[in-house]
Design a protein around this motif. Sequence first.
Motif, PDB file in Angstrom:
ATOM      1  N   SER A  33       0.832  -1.208   0.000  1.00  0.00           N
ATOM      2  CA  SER A  33       0.000   0.000   0.000  1.00  0.00           C
ATOM      3  C   SER A  33       0.869   1.261   0.000  1.00  0.00           C
ATOM      4  O   SER A  33       0.591   2.214  -0.726  1.00  0.00           O
ATOM      5  CB  SER A  33      -0.922  -0.011   1.211  1.00  0.00           C
ATOM      6  OG  SER A  33      -1.687   1.158   1.276  1.00  0.00           O
ATOM      7  N   LYS A  34       1.934   1.257   0.803  1.00  0.00           N
ATOM      8  CA  LYS A  34       2.838   2.415   0.852  1.00  0.00           C
ATOM      9  C   LYS A  34       3.554   2.593  -0.483  1.00  0.00           C
ATOM     10  O   LYS A  34       3.725   3.722  -0.954  1.00  0.00           O
ATOM     11  CB  LYS A  34       3.848   2.247   1.978  1.00  0.00           C
ATOM     12  CG  LYS A  34       3.244   2.424   3.347  1.00  0.00           C
ATOM     13  CD  LYS A  34       4.262   2.209   4.444  1.00  0.00           C
ATOM     14  CE  LYS A  34       3.606   2.319   5.804  1.00  0.00           C
ATOM     15  NZ  LYS A  34       4.560   2.073   6.898  1.00  0.00           N
ATOM     16  N   ILE A  35       3.967   1.499  -1.081  1.00  0.00           N
ATOM     17  CA  ILE A  35       4.648   1.578  -2.381  1.00  0.00           C
ATOM     18  C   ILE A  35       3.703   2.136  -3.436  1.00  0.00           C
ATOM     19  O   ILE A  35       4.084   2.993  -4.235  1.00  0.00           O
ATOM     20  CB  ILE A  35       5.193   0.192  -2.793  1.00  0.00           C
ATOM     21  CG1 ILE A  35       6.357  -0.191  -1.891  1.00  0.00           C
ATOM     22  CG2 ILE A  35       5.612   0.182  -4.256  1.00  0.00           C
ATOM     23  CD1 ILE A  35       6.822  -1.617  -2.044  1.00  0.00           C
ATOM     24  N   ARG A  36       2.458   1.672  -3.434  1.00  0.00           N
ATOM     25  CA  ARG A  36       1.474   2.188  -4.406  1.00  0.00           C
ATOM     26  C   ARG A  36       1.240   3.679  -4.217  1.00  0.00           C
ATOM     27  O   ARG A  36       1.150   4.433  -5.186  1.00  0.00           O
ATOM     28  CB  ARG A  36       0.151   1.450  -4.256  1.00  0.00           C
ATOM     29  CG  ARG A  36       0.139   0.104  -4.866  1.00  0.00           C
ATOM     30  CD  ARG A  36      -1.224  -0.538  -4.732  1.00  0.00           C
ATOM     31  NE  ARG A  36      -1.215  -1.867  -5.305  1.00  0.00           N
ATOM     32  CZ  ARG A  36      -2.097  -2.793  -5.032  1.00  0.00           C
ATOM     33  NH1 ARG A  36      -3.090  -2.535  -4.200  1.00  0.00           N
ATOM     34  NH2 ARG A  36      -2.024  -3.968  -5.593  1.00  0.00           N
ATOM     35  N   ALA A  37       1.126   4.121  -2.957  1.00  0.00           N
ATOM     36  CA  ALA A  37       0.891   5.543  -2.686  1.00  0.00           C
ATOM     37  C   ALA A  37       2.068   6.380  -3.171  1.00  0.00           C
ATOM     38  O   ALA A  37       1.878   7.445  -3.772  1.00  0.00           O
ATOM     39  CB  ALA A  37       0.658   5.761  -1.196  1.00  0.00           C
ATOM     40  N   ARG A  38       3.283   5.906  -2.926  1.00  0.00           N
ATOM     41  CA  ARG A  38       4.462   6.661  -3.376  1.00  0.00           C
ATOM     42  C   ARG A  38       4.563   6.678  -4.890  1.00  0.00           C
ATOM     43  O   ARG A  38       4.931   7.689  -5.483  1.00  0.00           O
ATOM     44  CB  ARG A  38       5.727   6.083  -2.752  1.00  0.00           C
ATOM     45  CG  ARG A  38       5.813   6.420  -1.279  1.00  0.00           C
ATOM     46  CD  ARG A  38       7.169   6.160  -0.713  1.00  0.00           C
ATOM     47  NE  ARG A  38       7.196   6.622   0.662  1.00  0.00           N
ATOM     48  CZ  ARG A  38       7.821   6.001   1.629  1.00  0.00           C
ATOM     49  NH1 ARG A  38       8.480   4.899   1.368  1.00  0.00           N
ATOM     50  NH2 ARG A  38       7.798   6.483   2.849  1.00  0.00           N
ATOM     51  N   PHE A  39       4.247   5.560  -5.520  1.00  0.00           N
ATOM     52  CA  PHE A  39       4.277   5.517  -6.988  1.00  0.00           C
ATOM     53  C   PHE A  39       3.227   6.459  -7.563  1.00  0.00           C
ATOM     54  O   PHE A  39       3.490   7.169  -8.528  1.00  0.00           O
ATOM     55  CB  PHE A  39       4.043   4.096  -7.503  1.00  0.00           C
ATOM     56  CG  PHE A  39       4.058   4.017  -8.993  1.00  0.00           C
ATOM     57  CD1 PHE A  39       5.248   4.063  -9.692  1.00  0.00           C
ATOM     58  CD2 PHE A  39       2.873   3.933  -9.716  1.00  0.00           C
ATOM     59  CE1 PHE A  39       5.268   4.014 -11.077  1.00  0.00           C
ATOM     60  CE2 PHE A  39       2.883   3.881 -11.092  1.00  0.00           C
ATOM     61  CZ  PHE A  39       4.084   3.915 -11.774  1.00  0.00           C
ATOM     62  N   SER A  40       2.048   6.474  -6.959  1.00  0.00           N
ATOM     63  CA  SER A  40       0.983   7.360  -7.423  1.00  0.00           C
ATOM     64  C   SER A  40       1.409   8.819  -7.290  1.00  0.00           C
ATOM     65  O   SER A  40       1.186   9.629  -8.189  1.00  0.00           O
ATOM     66  CB  SER A  40      -0.297   7.100  -6.634  1.00  0.00           C
ATOM     67  OG  SER A  40      -1.306   7.995  -7.015  1.00  0.00           O
ATOM     68  N   SER A  41       2.023   9.161  -6.158  1.00  0.00           N
ATOM     69  CA  SER A  41       2.501  10.526  -5.948  1.00  0.00           C
ATOM     70  C   SER A  41       3.582  10.884  -6.970  1.00  0.00           C
ATOM     71  O   SER A  41       3.586  11.986  -7.533  1.00  0.00           O
ATOM     72  CB  SER A  41       3.054  10.661  -4.531  1.00  0.00           C
ATOM     73  OG  SER A  41       3.623  11.920  -4.329  1.00  0.00           O
ATOM     74  N   PHE A  42       4.502   9.959  -7.212  1.00  0.00           N
ATOM     75  CA  PHE A  42       5.553  10.180  -8.205  1.00  0.00           C
ATOM     76  C   PHE A  42       4.951  10.375  -9.592  1.00  0.00           C
ATOM     77  O   PHE A  42       5.353  11.270 -10.334  1.00  0.00           O
ATOM     78  CB  PHE A  42       6.529   8.997  -8.209  1.00  0.00           C
ATOM     79  CG  PHE A  42       7.491   9.023  -9.359  1.00  0.00           C
ATOM     80  CD1 PHE A  42       8.548   9.904  -9.369  1.00  0.00           C
ATOM     81  CD2 PHE A  42       7.321   8.164 -10.432  1.00  0.00           C
ATOM     82  CE1 PHE A  42       9.434   9.936 -10.436  1.00  0.00           C
ATOM     83  CE2 PHE A  42       8.199   8.182 -11.504  1.00  0.00           C
ATOM     84  CZ  PHE A  42       9.260   9.067 -11.507  1.00  0.00           C
ATOM     85  N   HIS A  43       3.977   9.537  -9.936  1.00  0.00           N
ATOM     86  CA  HIS A  43       3.339   9.622 -11.249  1.00  0.00           C
ATOM     87  C   HIS A  43       2.623  10.956 -11.414  1.00  0.00           C
ATOM     88  O   HIS A  43       2.696  11.583 -12.479  1.00  0.00           O
ATOM     89  CB  HIS A  43       2.377   8.445 -11.420  1.00  0.00           C
ATOM     90  CG  HIS A  43       1.853   8.309 -12.800  1.00  0.00           C
ATOM     91  ND1 HIS A  43       0.527   8.493 -13.114  1.00  0.00           N
ATOM     92  CD2 HIS A  43       2.476   8.031 -13.976  1.00  0.00           C
ATOM     93  CE1 HIS A  43       0.361   8.331 -14.407  1.00  0.00           C
ATOM     94  NE2 HIS A  43       1.512   8.043 -14.955  1.00  0.00           N
ATOM     95  N   SER A  45       3.374  13.772  -9.863  1.00  0.00           N
ATOM     96  CA  SER A  45       4.414  14.798 -10.000  1.00  0.00           C
ATOM     97  C   SER A  45       4.993  14.810 -11.408  1.00  0.00           C
ATOM     98  O   SER A  45       5.280  15.875 -11.960  1.00  0.00           O
ATOM     99  CB  SER A  45       5.537  14.549  -8.991  1.00  0.00           C
ATOM    100  OG  SER A  45       5.063  14.679  -7.685  1.00  0.00           O
TER     101      SER A  45
END
Length: 88
Positions: A33-43, A45
Amino acid sequence: MKSNLSTINTVSAGPQFRHLARQAASSIRNGVSKIRARFSSFHTSLKIGRMEAVLGNLSDEQLAQVGVKRSGIKRHAEYLIGYEYDGL
């Protein structure tokens, strides 16, 4: 104290293993879940950066037609990418 596998009560060990398995699965889900949230934020940005680049390449006249000042490109790009259309 050393334990001999032959002396472990397999009936009582079953619930302990299930509990450990549930804890491990929960930890994995939290990590994913944390990895998905960070990837979503990166995407997000990344998309904002692309939009800023596109808007930055427009002339001042074109920006004025859209209603954006050059100093407001970043804010407008964030708005365009973050806007969620809820349908009609």
